[in-house]
Structure formats: C-alpha cells, structure tokens
Write an enzyme that holds these catalytic residues in place. Structure first.
Site, PDB file in Angstrom:
ATOM      1  N   GLY A 104      51.981  -9.267 -27.279  1.00 26.61           N
ATOM      2  CA  GLY A 104      53.410  -9.512 -27.390  1.00 26.61           C
ATOM      3  C   GLY A 104      53.719 -10.904 -27.879  1.00 26.61           C
ATOM      4  N   CYS A 105      54.019 -11.800 -26.938  1.00 26.37           N
ATOM      5  CA  CYS A 105      54.474 -13.141 -27.314  1.00 26.37           C
ATOM      6  C   CYS A 105      53.387 -13.967 -27.990  1.00 26.37           C
ATOM      7  CB  CYS A 105      55.026 -13.860 -26.082  1.00 26.37           C
ATOM      8  SG  CYS A 105      56.510 -13.054 -25.415  1.00 26.37           S
ATOM      9  N   VAL A 106      52.123 -13.753 -27.634  1.00 24.13           N
ATOM     10  CA  VAL A 106      51.040 -14.456 -28.320  1.00 24.13           C
ATOM     11  C   VAL A 106      50.970 -13.995 -29.767  1.00 24.13           C
ATOM     12  CG1 VAL A 106      48.533 -14.732 -28.463  1.00 24.13           C
ATOM     13  CG2 VAL A 106      49.692 -14.955 -26.254  1.00 24.13           C
TER      14      VAL A 106
END
Length: 207
Positions: A149-151
């Site tokens: 996701g955010c990575v």
C-alpha cells in the site's frame, strides 16, 4: 512463478539500478496503529519495525537526511477522502491520538522531516520531494508499512520524481505475506532496487 519470471526477463524488466550517493532514508507509516494487529497491523510488520531500528541508526550515523510519514486526518473529518471511504478506519488517525504516532523505537530526531498525509503516497501533496532535493538525495532507501500500500505508492512516486528507490525488503512489512512478497517482486521489476538490509548496507557502503 518460473515462467512468469522468464516473461519479465524477456520483456526487459528487472534491470539493475545503480545506487548513487547521496543517500536518504524514508520510513513510511511505522505508527502505533500499524504495529497493532488489532488495528491495521499483523503479518511481518513487527519484525520489519525491529529491523528498521538498525537501518535508522546507520542513517543517523552517516548523517543522511531522514524523513518519516504519518497518516493524519483532521479532527473534524473535513479532509475525509476516497482513501477514507475505502478504509474508514484510517479517518480515525488524528494528530494527537496514540494510533497515529510514530512507534517509540523509531521516534524522529531533531532535524528529521515528518510529513502528514491522507493518501497512501508520502509524496502526494507534501513537501517531501523538494525537501529531499534540497538535501541532494539521489538514492532513497525505503522502509515502512505496508508493502503493498503506502510503501509501494511512495516508491512509485519517488521514482516518478527522479529519485532512485532502494526498498529494504526486511524493513518493510505487510499485514499479509502474499501481498508483501508480490509487491516486492513487482517493485523490483519496475520501479526500484529491492534487497535485504545486510546487502543494502554493503551496496551503499561501496558507494
């Protein structure tokens, strides 16, 4: 997977990305709520947090620019967005609540940038890209949660801004191992260098 890897190789994916100094470190969303399996955590996130302690210590010793990101929504939910609609619990992450605070073992030091965001990427709508540019960063090591996701979103944007991402594979974690492994593979093929901490330290040490 063997046939799939052959397809990627035949089509020219997965080329080597040279790691050029100066280096910087981005730690994505290692906050209390992502360390807690009862909230947004689970999987291999605790191990990734523990491994990142060594990475952060090295970055500080070397004097690298270090940036952290947090998901922080307004107290009155005025900035609730599509991300918050898809994952309503994210909107509960507020500035002064413990869940949105960076885990104590990776707490930012003076001079380290902390960006607040309401979307997956640490770059979107934040000062991160100009801050890294101001500090001369060419290769950006990335740790954090979650891998899928955010990575991943931050790595794609780092590459899009012209930084060379190096995803430290045992310093990123996800609540499920399948998405974690699939996204490490995909980032290595398209967007970034991907290697474990020990190998990453060898590579950057040679530069």
């Amino acid at each position: 997977m063997h046939k799939e890897v052959e397809t990627y190789q035949r089509q020219g994916f997965g080329q080597t990305l040279e790691m050029k100094p100066p280096f910087g470190l981005l730690i994505v969303d290692f906050v209390n709520s992502f360390a807690d399996p009862q909230q947004f955590g689970g999987g291999n996130i605790p191990q990734a947090i523990e491994r990142t302690r060594s990475l952060l210590a090295h970055a500080r010793q070397q004097g690298w620019p270090v940036a952290h990101s947090r998901i922080v929504f307004a107290d009155d939910d005025a900035d609730r967005n599509i991300f918050g609609m898809k994952v309503p619990g994210m909107v509960t992450l507020k500035e002064d609540l413990p869940g949105s605070a960076i885990v104590p073992q990776l707490a930012p030091a003076n001079g380290e940038l902390v960006v607040r965001k309401t979307v997956p990427s640490a770059f979107f709508g934040t000062s991160l890209a100009p801050w890294l540019t101001q500090h001369g960063v060419q290769t950006l090591l990335v740790a954090g949660a979650v891998t899928s996701g955010c990575v991943r979103a931050s790595v794609v944007d780092a590459m899009s801004w012209g930084f060379r991402p190096l995803v430290v594979s045992d310093c990123v974690g996800d609540r499920a191992l399948g998405p974690h492994e699939a996204n490490l593979f995909d980032m290595a093929q398209k967007y970034a260098a991907v290697m474990p901490l020990d190998e990453a330290m060898q590579v950057v040490g040679q530069r």
